[in-house]
Scaffold this motif. Structure first.
Motif, PDB file in Angstrom:
ATOM      1  N   ALA A 163      33.181  17.237  66.137  1.00 19.78           N
ATOM      2  CA  ALA A 163      32.354  18.380  65.754  1.00 19.78           C
ATOM      3  C   ALA A 163      33.222  19.365  64.974  1.00 19.78           C
ATOM      4  O   ALA A 163      34.430  19.465  65.221  1.00 19.78           O
ATOM      5  N   SER A 164      32.607  20.100  64.063  1.00 18.78           N
ATOM      6  CA  SER A 164      33.392  20.954  63.176  1.00 18.78           C
ATOM      7  C   SER A 164      32.640  22.230  62.835  1.00 18.78           C
ATOM      8  O   SER A 164      31.443  22.381  63.115  1.00 18.78           O
ATOM      9  N   VAL A 165      33.377  23.157  62.213  1.00 18.42           N
ATOM     10  CA  VAL A 165      32.805  24.304  61.521  1.00 18.42           C
ATOM     11  C   VAL A 165      33.099  24.095  60.042  1.00 18.42           C
ATOM     12  O   VAL A 165      34.267  23.980  59.661  1.00 18.42           O
ATOM     13  N   GLN A 166      32.067  24.011  59.230  1.00 20.49           N
ATOM     14  CA  GLN A 166      32.259  23.815  57.795  1.00 20.49           C
ATOM     15  C   GLN A 166      31.794  25.065  57.058  1.00 20.49           C
ATOM     16  O   GLN A 166      30.750  25.637  57.394  1.00 20.49           O
ATOM     17  N   VAL A 167      32.581  25.483  56.094  1.00 23.67           N
ATOM     18  CA  VAL A 167      32.288  26.690  55.329  1.00 23.67           C
ATOM     19  C   VAL A 167      31.966  26.281  53.899  1.00 23.67           C
ATOM     20  O   VAL A 167      32.712  25.504  53.281  1.00 23.67           O
ATOM     21  N   CYS A 168      30.863  26.795  53.371  1.00 20.20           N
ATOM     22  CA  CYS A 168      30.403  26.437  52.033  1.00 20.20           C
ATOM     23  C   CYS A 168      30.454  27.671  51.139  1.00 20.20           C
ATOM     24  O   CYS A 168      29.852  28.708  51.468  1.00 20.20           O
ATOM     25  N   LEU A 169      31.162  27.546  50.025  1.00 25.54           N
ATOM     26  CA  LEU A 169      31.380  28.664  49.109  1.00 25.54           C
ATOM     27  C   LEU A 169      31.103  28.239  47.677  1.00 25.54           C
ATOM     28  O   LEU A 169      31.280  27.071  47.326  1.00 25.54           O
ATOM     29  N   ASP A 170      30.695  29.189  46.852  1.00 26.63           N
ATOM     30  CA  ASP A 170      30.469  28.884  45.446  1.00 26.63           C
ATOM     31  C   ASP A 170      31.752  28.355  44.805  1.00 26.63           C
ATOM     32  O   ASP A 170      32.865  28.714  45.211  1.00 26.63           O
ATOM     33  N   ALA A 171      31.591  27.521  43.795  1.00 32.98           N
ATOM     34  CA  ALA A 171      32.755  26.926  43.139  1.00 32.98           C
ATOM     35  C   ALA A 171      33.631  27.983  42.481  1.00 32.98           C
ATOM     36  O   ALA A 171      34.864  27.879  42.499  1.00 32.98           O
ATOM     37  N   GLY A 172      33.021  29.004  41.887  1.00 32.48           N
ATOM     38  CA  GLY A 172      33.795  30.059  41.247  1.00 32.48           C
ATOM     39  C   GLY A 172      33.536  30.147  39.758  1.00 32.48           C
ATOM     40  O   GLY A 172      32.739  29.400  39.181  1.00 32.48           O
ATOM     41  N   LEU A 173      34.246  31.063  39.138  1.00 31.51           N
ATOM     42  CA  LEU A 173      34.090  31.323  37.714  1.00 31.51           C
ATOM     43  C   LEU A 173      34.801  30.266  36.868  1.00 31.51           C
ATOM     44  O   LEU A 173      35.747  29.620  37.330  1.00 31.51           O
ATOM     45  N   ASP A 174      34.371  30.130  35.647  1.00 33.23           N
ATOM     46  CA  ASP A 174      35.060  29.242  34.711  1.00 33.23           C
ATOM     47  C   ASP A 174      36.080  30.062  33.922  1.00 33.23           C
ATOM     48  O   ASP A 174      35.959  30.270  32.709  1.00 33.23           O
ATOM     49  N   ASP A 175      37.090  30.586  34.644  1.00 33.32           N
ATOM     50  CA  ASP A 175      38.159  31.334  33.993  1.00 33.32           C
ATOM     51  C   ASP A 175      39.442  31.121  34.783  1.00 33.32           C
ATOM     52  O   ASP A 175      39.478  30.348  35.745  1.00 33.32           O
ATOM     53  N   SER A 176      40.499  31.815  34.383  1.00 32.77           N
ATOM     54  CA  SER A 176      41.811  31.608  35.003  1.00 32.77           C
ATOM     55  C   SER A 176      42.141  32.637  36.065  1.00 32.77           C
ATOM     56  O   SER A 176      43.256  32.657  36.578  1.00 32.77           O
ATOM     57  N   GLY A 177      41.195  33.491  36.438  1.00 34.77           N
ATOM     58  CA  GLY A 177      41.449  34.528  37.425  1.00 34.77           C
ATOM     59  C   GLY A 177      41.418  33.997  38.846  1.00 34.77           C
ATOM     60  O   GLY A 177      41.183  32.806  39.082  1.00 34.77           O
ATOM     61  N   PRO A 178      41.643  34.885  39.822  1.00 35.56           N
ATOM     62  CA  PRO A 178      41.705  34.449  41.227  1.00 35.56           C
ATOM     63  C   PRO A 178      40.389  33.889  41.742  1.00 35.56           C
ATOM     64  O   PRO A 178      40.396  33.177  42.754  1.00 35.56           O
ATOM     65  N   LEU A 179      39.275  34.192  41.088  1.00 36.19           N
ATOM     66  CA  LEU A 179      37.987  33.632  41.487  1.00 36.19           C
ATOM     67  C   LEU A 179      37.564  32.474  40.590  1.00 36.19           C
ATOM     68  O   LEU A 179      36.440  31.985  40.677  1.00 36.19           O
ATOM     69  N   GLY A 180      38.465  31.997  39.756  1.00 33.03           N
ATOM     70  CA  GLY A 180      38.184  30.839  38.921  1.00 33.03           C
ATOM     71  C   GLY A 180      38.154  29.561  39.752  1.00 33.03           C
ATOM     72  O   GLY A 180      38.921  29.398  40.700  1.00 33.03           O
ATOM     73  N   TYR A 181      37.281  28.628  39.369  1.00 30.46           N
ATOM     74  CA  TYR A 181      37.087  27.445  40.209  1.00 30.46           C
ATOM     75  C   TYR A 181      38.328  26.559  40.285  1.00 30.46           C
ATOM     76  O   TYR A 181      38.557  25.890  41.301  1.00 30.46           O
ATOM     77  N   ARG A 182      39.158  26.536  39.243  1.00 29.66           N
ATOM     78  CA  ARG A 182      40.362  25.707  39.298  1.00 29.66           C
ATOM     79  C   ARG A 182      41.340  26.242  40.341  1.00 29.66           C
ATOM     80  O   ARG A 182      41.904  25.464  41.128  1.00 29.66           O
ATOM     81  N   ARG A 183      41.541  27.554  40.355  1.00 29.12           N
ATOM     82  CA  ARG A 183      42.441  28.142  41.335  1.00 29.12           C
ATOM     83  C   ARG A 183      41.864  28.036  42.751  1.00 29.12           C
ATOM     84  O   ARG A 183      42.599  27.794  43.720  1.00 29.12           O
ATOM     85  N   ARG A 184      40.566  28.214  42.898  1.00 28.40           N
ATOM     86  CA  ARG A 184      39.939  28.098  44.224  1.00 28.40           C
ATOM     87  C   ARG A 184      40.053  26.670  44.749  1.00 28.40           C
ATOM     88  O   ARG A 184      40.251  26.444  45.947  1.00 28.40           O
ATOM     89  N   TRP A 185      39.934  25.693  43.873  1.00 25.84           N
ATOM     90  CA  TRP A 185      40.066  24.286  44.259  1.00 25.84           C
ATOM     91  C   TRP A 185      41.484  23.994  44.753  1.00 25.84           C
ATOM     92  O   TRP A 185      41.672  23.386  45.803  1.00 25.84           O
ATOM     93  N   ARG A 186      42.492  24.465  44.006  1.00 23.31           N
ATOM     94  CA  ARG A 186      43.875  24.254  44.437  1.00 23.31           C
ATOM     95  C   ARG A 186      44.169  25.012  45.728  1.00 23.31           C
ATOM     96  O   ARG A 186      44.837  24.486  46.630  1.00 23.31           O
ATOM     97  N   LEU A 187      43.680  26.245  45.816  1.00 22.68           N
ATOM     98  CA  LEU A 187      43.895  27.032  47.031  1.00 22.68           C
ATOM     99  C   LEU A 187      43.301  26.340  48.248  1.00 22.68           C
ATOM    100  O   LEU A 187      43.924  26.302  49.322  1.00 22.68           O
ATOM    101  N   ALA A 188      42.129  25.769  48.096  1.00 19.75           N
ATOM    102  CA  ALA A 188      41.459  25.138  49.237  1.00 19.75           C
ATOM    103  C   ALA A 188      42.298  24.023  49.842  1.00 19.75           C
ATOM    104  O   ALA A 188      42.299  23.814  51.057  1.00 19.75           O
ATOM    105  N   HIS A 189      43.056  23.302  49.004  1.00 16.70           N
ATOM    106  CA  HIS A 189      43.803  22.156  49.520  1.00 16.70           C
ATOM    107  C   HIS A 189      45.127  22.541  50.167  1.00 16.70           C
ATOM    108  O   HIS A 189      45.705  21.740  50.910  1.00 16.70           O
ATOM    109  N   LEU A 190      45.627  23.737  49.903  1.00 18.54           N
ATOM    110  CA  LEU A 190      46.797  24.240  50.636  1.00 18.54           C
ATOM    111  C   LEU A 190      46.363  25.110  51.811  1.00 18.54           C
ATOM    112  O   LEU A 190      46.851  24.939  52.930  1.00 18.54           O
ATOM    113  N   LEU A 191      45.441  26.023  51.564  1.00 21.29           N
ATOM    114  CA  LEU A 191      44.937  26.862  52.645  1.00 21.29           C
ATOM    115  C   LEU A 191      44.247  26.012  53.706  1.00 21.29           C
ATOM    116  O   LEU A 191      44.280  26.346  54.899  1.00 21.29           O
TER     117      LEU A 191
END
Length: 422
Positions: A163-191
């Motif tokens: 059993a788990s707790v799963q959190v669902c979040l928007d992919a993010g913006l298509d830019d290079s900022g902290p809310l950009g989806y590329r950075r959020r994707w990389r962050l998710a795999h370390l965090l």
């Protein structure tokens, strides 16, 4: 384990080409825009209220399922193959909308179950009963048990006893900022490894200690070597995910009549190229994606699937609040990136959850110095961010209490469960 359904049989759409499949995957898996919505999926073990060590007879469980399904809930209600109960929230416009809606549904579910002498427990794996019998017999789960069983017992345990707790979040913006989806994707795999360690809550399985603080996460490392793996997190997310989906073997080929075909080693790309055992269509591709279980699964939004179920009536709120704050608040997101950056060296080039970082997180929790340091930093960032994203004092206080009880001590819920079981 989340298993969204795409229907039991193919709908007979036009055949899909390889290029069309790749274009579809690139288009639907990361839907970019300002992060605005949050959701959560909560799985629970169902147990006898008078003594959770007693197994629930199938008849009582079936009656409970019928009773709960009749409730007027906001969240989607499903049951996992072993009888675990799952509530999946609707996309909410804020953290508190998500938490309040799920909390109300949970109260209704608990009250209905209590009248039947049953209750809910939040552990990453069943600490009392293993193996649990599969209670749902549908073509999907019949196929899943056979296919995942080819690599050992972990698949069945994941299906029926986790059993788990799963959190669902928007992919993010298509830019290079902290809310950009590329950075959020990389962050998710370390965090994600930090979340595994901080919220590890499954050191006992079937009445015995396993040597892992998150036995649930250990089961994922033993699963089918391709189906539960993440694609490379340092490449372009859309391209990497599209290739990963197409190069993963299909679990099953659905049929209108008779048992589903269970080909061994047939990737979706090969299925598209050969057209055997029949031509694949768009619905087959969408269904295939529901049979992949990486720790972070893109479905337009991002599903973070690595957190053990949490004990207590409201323990589930803490990981949802922490994770949301770290992704939705730009200041907290940048602080989280800085905190987890040193963990990349331990992770190495291998994919989660089989790389050394994720294994260490599941085994050692926050006793590992690097994970402990990162956890302290990200919890501090989350606590600062929670008021900015509208969290109530009660929710912020729950996160602060968890931080004091576990994170600052280099501990996790599993450490207390080990004491209880000793």
């Amino acid at each position: 384990m989340t298993t969204p359904s795409s229907g039991g049989i193919p709908r007979g759409g036009p055949p899909l080409s390889e290029s069309e499949a790749e274009a579809l995957l690139r288009g639907i898996c990361f839907k970019t825009g300002p992060p605005r919505t949050v959701g959560a999926e909560l799985e629970w073990l169902v147990h006898e209220l008078r003594d959770p060590r007693l197994p629930v007879p199938p008849g009582r469980l079936a009656a409970a399922i019928d009773t709960v399904r009749a409730l007027p809930l906001v969240a989607a209600l499903t049951f996992e193959p072993g009888g675990q109960l799952e509530l999946s929230s609707r996309p909410a416009a804020s953290l508190m909308e998500c938490l309040d809606s799920l909390a109300a549904d949970l109260r209704a579910v608990r009250e209905a179950l209590a009248r039947l002498g049953l209750g809910l427990s939040g552990y990453g794996v069943d600490p009392w009963h293993a193996p649990r019998a599969r209670v749902l017999h549908e073509p999907r789960y019949d196929a899943m048990e056979i296919v995942l069983g080819r690599t050992g017992p972990a698949g069945r345990a994941m299906m029926c006893e986790s059993a788990s707790v799963q959190v669902c979040l928007d992919a993010g913006l298509d830019d290079s900022g902290p809310l950009g989806y590329r950075r959020r994707w990389r962050l998710a795999h370390l965090l994600g490894a930090v979340l595994v360690a901080a919220f590890a809550n499954s050191p006992v399985h079937g009445g015995r200690r396993t040597g892992w603080r998150s036995t649930r996460q250990a089961l994922w490392t033993e699963l089918d070597p391709s189906r539960a793996l993440a694609p490379p997190a340092d490449g372009e997310p859309r391209a990497e995910w599209a290739a990963h989906v197409l190069d993963t073997p299909v679990m099953c080929v659905r049929t209108e009549r008779g048992p589903w075909a269970l080909p061994e080693g047939l990737t979706f790309r090969e299925w598209l190229r050969t057209g055997a055992p029949r031509r694949a269509d768009t619905d087959d591709l969408r269904y295939h994606m529901t049979t992949l279980f990486p720790p972070v699964r893109p479905r337009g939004h991002m599903e973070l699937r690595m957190i053990d179920a949490q004990s207590g009536r409201d323990g589930w709120m803490v990981p949802v609040a922490v994770t949301t704050a770290l992704f939705e608040d730009p200041v907290a997101a940048e602080a989280a990136e800085r905190a987890v950056a040193p963990l990349a060296a331990l992770a190495g080039p291998g994919p989660a959850p089989r790389n050394p970082l994720w294994r260490t997180a599941a085994r050692d929790g926050l006793t590992d110095p690097g994970l402990r340091t990162a956890a302290r930093s990200v919890f501090a960032a989350a606590l600062e961010a929670l008021p900015r994203i509208g969290a109530t004092a009660e929710v912020t206080g729950a996160v602060a209490a968890f931080r004091e009880r576990y994170v600052l001590r280099g501990a996790c819920p599993a450490d207390e469960l080990q004491e209880v079981a000793s």
